[in-house]
Design a protein around this motif. Structure first.
Motif, PDB file in Angstrom:
ATOM      1  N   GLU A  17       7.565   9.033   0.568  1.00  0.00           N
ATOM      2  CA  GLU A  17       6.342   8.365   0.174  1.00  0.00           C
ATOM      3  C   GLU A  17       6.195   7.173   1.103  1.00  0.00           C
ATOM      4  N   MET A  18       4.993   6.980   1.647  1.00  0.00           N
ATOM      5  CA  MET A  18       4.764   5.830   2.526  1.00  0.00           C
ATOM      6  C   MET A  18       4.549   4.563   1.699  1.00  0.00           C
ATOM      7  N   TYR A  19       5.218   3.476   2.109  1.00  0.00           N
ATOM      8  CA  TYR A  19       4.949   2.124   1.601  1.00  0.00           C
ATOM      9  C   TYR A  19       4.525   1.307   2.800  1.00  0.00           C
ATOM     10  N   GLY A  73       1.979   8.519   9.278  1.00  0.00           N
ATOM     11  CA  GLY A  73       0.549   8.338   8.995  1.00  0.00           C
ATOM     12  C   GLY A  73      -0.039   7.060   9.559  1.00  0.00           C
ATOM     13  N   THR A 132       0.865  -1.184   0.000  1.00  0.00           N
ATOM     14  CA  THR A 132       0.000   0.000   0.000  1.00  0.00           C
ATOM     15  C   THR A 132       0.895   1.226   0.000  1.00  0.00           C
ATOM     16  N   TRP A 133       0.363   2.362  -0.418  1.00  0.00           N
ATOM     17  CA  TRP A 133       1.236   3.537  -0.536  1.00  0.00           C
ATOM     18  C   TRP A 133       0.440   4.828  -0.404  1.00  0.00           C
ATOM     19  N   ARG A 134       1.181   5.901  -0.101  1.00  0.00           N
ATOM     20  CA  ARG A 134       0.586   7.246   0.022  1.00  0.00           C
ATOM     21  C   ARG A 134       1.706   8.257  -0.148  1.00  0.00           C
ATOM     22  N   GLU A 135       1.457   9.270  -0.909  1.00  0.00           N
ATOM     23  CA  GLU A 135       2.472  10.301  -1.053  1.00  0.00           C
ATOM     24  C   GLU A 135       2.009  11.564  -0.346  1.00  0.00           C
ATOM     25  N   ALA A 136       2.547  11.791   0.828  1.00  0.00           N
ATOM     26  CA  ALA A 136       2.114  12.940   1.624  1.00  0.00           C
ATOM     27  C   ALA A 136       3.290  13.591   2.342  1.00  0.00           C
ATOM     28  N   GLY A 137       4.467  13.263   1.917  1.00  0.00           N
ATOM     29  CA  GLY A 137       5.630  13.911   2.511  1.00  0.00           C
ATOM     30  C   GLY A 137       5.783  13.652   3.999  1.00  0.00           C
ATOM     31  N   GLU A 138       5.286  12.519   4.452  1.00  0.00           N
ATOM     32  CA  GLU A 138       5.317  12.235   5.883  1.00  0.00           C
ATOM     33  C   GLU A 138       6.683  11.708   6.334  1.00  0.00           C
ATOM     34  N   GLU A 193       1.312   3.617   9.286  1.00  0.00           N
ATOM     35  CA  GLU A 193       1.604   2.302   8.710  1.00  0.00           C
ATOM     36  C   GLU A 193       2.975   1.779   9.140  1.00  0.00           C
TER      37      GLU A 193
END
Lengths: 259, 259, 259, 259
Positions: D152-154, D174, D119-125, D176
């Motif tokens: 980017e979160m993986y 975030g 899973t992934w999210r690009e939020a500069g976290e 994960e």
């Protein structure tokens, strides 16, 4: 220089004429000489009855990069305290080569967590060791297989966990097979179990055996040093992130003491 | 019916008011009730001080399909003889679920062969358990993750061998991560380590926790029965193939006795 | 009922008289009959030239719990599209039993990630399969070992990753050994590689072989169903925890499209 | 000198202003410079559009000890023929470091045998990478953990087989977690997957990242050379042991041709 301590039970060699004839100075002496012939290896020997620590002082183990272990008749005489001392060093990163009947040693069983049982027969039959992993550092210089004319047979099922690396599998004249070379990662150390080595046969004089042992010493050695672990408390004010601690009221004083 | 024995140390529950309030009849009672609510599971409980075998008689263990283990304050008080008895059954095929602080129990360390150390903090913070293996029987009915509002944090590095199956990894409010659900194959048995379960929080009342435990019991149970090993001699006249036995002269009388 | 699809290349059986005499209706027919004799197993067969999908439609695979695969002469004729279709189902949870020369099939190589090479000889020699894992479901009813009088030899090194479970290791009359039964976990499915099965010998009529195959079907079957994965974006407003997003300015529009 | 080839897709760097500003000469240039700063490492770079072999000629790969791989937008444009060429070298013993979005590259999926989804999210976290294996060569010089301010979160589940070595697990702001550093043995080579490296953040300038990459190069390098396998026939007259060959009559002419 890689510092190797060669540990030998040294019981059969003193009590059995057949064995004494094959290994007049003990198996440990032959193994140490073979390893020491490599210019990058420096060896020491230690034996069960050498002193009340079986020759394995804290000081010696602290300086040992790789320990080899041969035992058979006297597994039960190795003190639990010394087994714990050796195990601690393996988990810190010291390499351990367990030879032949060492499958039933306290140290090997303790690192595997299983019974380490197998089947066996002593009939001087032929063993052929097949390489399962031809690019592995431990088998460099070894052909597809090599043979030993007379051995004690060790057969499957070998009650160990699935290994991290499968190096050799043996074929026996009498019809059995055995996973005769395996690497197990335990903590920061590596354990190499190597099957050949019955005391009544001149196995540690064999060139292929000596080459495998030298290769294994180099593979198990960790030049980056070893690592001592603990079970540290990370206090709240040292947590990486803030904690809301809604559950704080449940905290029980003195819990740290339980560890 | 799957026969489960729920073992509880049952020390904190009797000595600490906070814990006694959360688990007035002991954690083992809550776990046993949760498992027993499943129509295919039949439970028994056993505790440290129940009798001089910690409630774990040979008879009870022989009939146990899966054993759950919770201990913390009194790991050292569990007799070595009982640890060996439990270990023998695991290696024969009995399932073992090790809970929370059981990471430092004698039985778990003995089966892993490593230190089983970790980092920890008790601050009532939030834990989120992520499923790494969504098709696995143990996580059926569990969403992508589930949360526990207040837990003791357990963090990496967790000094265990690489597991056979990675089930959960946890995220902690305070910033750590932990491999919180893992399966290890040992002998003919399976060991499931499951992180949650600190005694000051009502974790064993949680529906997701109870579901994971029920699933784990079913996964660890071996309906085909268990298997007792040995280290048998295979005499020459029972060898599958004929042996030339050129090395026979070296045979040493009575060698069989060494095993 | 466990739904098994038995796939057979079915080339040798139609082009070689020796093979046709041993398997007049094809090897797949014998395997399917053997499995179907178990009251919990329902079988279908499919072959390379059956239709332009090699008999493996989306519909059939969607209903298949376990697929068995035998191929040899025509690995290259299996369409990549069908290989991908089978692989997708294995990763979702369908069991796969790969037989004998299937070690070089596209599907097996694709799931292993390695060359899957081995050594071989066809001389009708004897093979003895030793059980390495006596408590495992796949070997229930099998003695310490069983023999096949005439086989094609497959020998080490077998270029596969370390297996998740070691079930059988074979001894060959001509002097080789082979890891002849192994389980590999891949995605949510399990793959069982089983060595015996050369087309010129009546191996699939053997009682032990048939028992192993039945046991394997039951072990590989996942009654809890299968699981389809994806690579989902987790938008910021669905993140479990708030994100400061200090790096937001760097966000690149449309990045989601790359996945 | 260890010869490293740094492969970069080099698409984002030329088409996206944000990325071009962070990596004006391409990510591969920064990675190569970082590695080349180590006196034991000699680097070359290669990119997707460099020539019709993506810069990866047979000659270059034959001399490459370790290859690093970064791709994202153009996985589908990498020719299957070049993927096979790289894979062949990995299985022979060349090390492979797969970076970040390379989890979905053809070469990584091909070596794993699984979907490699996440899973992934690009939020500069923020990402915090925890060391799971503190004595491992790859993490020497790294503290208990290190942080990257914007990534980017993986996240889990990461659909890969159980790794041979677990090196890092990441915590994300975030909420994960991710197995962000793992070693997989494949054939005679080792594959190190390392999660960080999104193109919009200056991750390859980070000192800890550079140290991990240097350590990984040294760990994956095989000074003993590489090994090319095959699937050789062992003729009867070269068998280690005599064969009765009772089954010889069944031999099928020309069978050797099937391999």
């Amino acid at each position: 220089m890689i510092k190797v301590t060669v540990w030998g039970e040294n019981v059969h060699e003193r009590t059995n004429d057949v064995v004494a004839k094959v290994y007049p100075d003990g198996m440990h002496a032959v193994i140490a000489a073979a390893l020491g012939a490599d210019s990058s290896i420096e060896t020491t020997t230690a034996t069960l009855d050498q002193d009340d620590e079986h020759g394995l002082s804290e000081e010696l183990l602290a300086q040992t990069d790789v320990l080899t272990w041969w035992g058979h008749a006297a597994h039960g005489k190795v003190k639990d305290e010394i087994v714990e001392r050796v195990k601690k060093r393996v988990l810190e990163g010291m390499g351990l080569i367990v030879l032949h009947s060492g499958h039933y040693s306290k140290i090997f069983k303790s690192l595997m967590g299983t019974t380490c049982s197998l089947t066996w027969r002593e009939a001087g039959e032929k063993e052929r060791l097949w390489v399962c992993n031809p690019g592995h550092p431990i088998v460099q210089g070894i052909d597809k297989y090599f043979e030993l004319p007379h051995v004690e047979m060790y057969g499957e099922p070998f009650a160990v966990p699935v290994p991290d690396e499968q190096i050799f599998i043996s074929w026996f004249e009498g019809g059995e097979v055995f996973r005769s070379g395996m690497v197990f990662n335990r903590g920061n150390g590596k354990v190499f179990y190597f099957c050949p080595g019955h005391e009544t046969y001149p196995i540690y004089y064999d060139e292929n055996i000596q080459l495998v042992l030298k290769n294994a010493v180099k593979y198990l050695h960790r030049p980056e040093g070893t690592w001592v672990d603990s079970c540290p408390n990370v206090p709240v004010d040292q947590a990486p992130e803030p904690i809301t601690r809604q559950g704080e009221g449940l905290h029980q004083d003195g819990d740290e003491g339980f560890k």
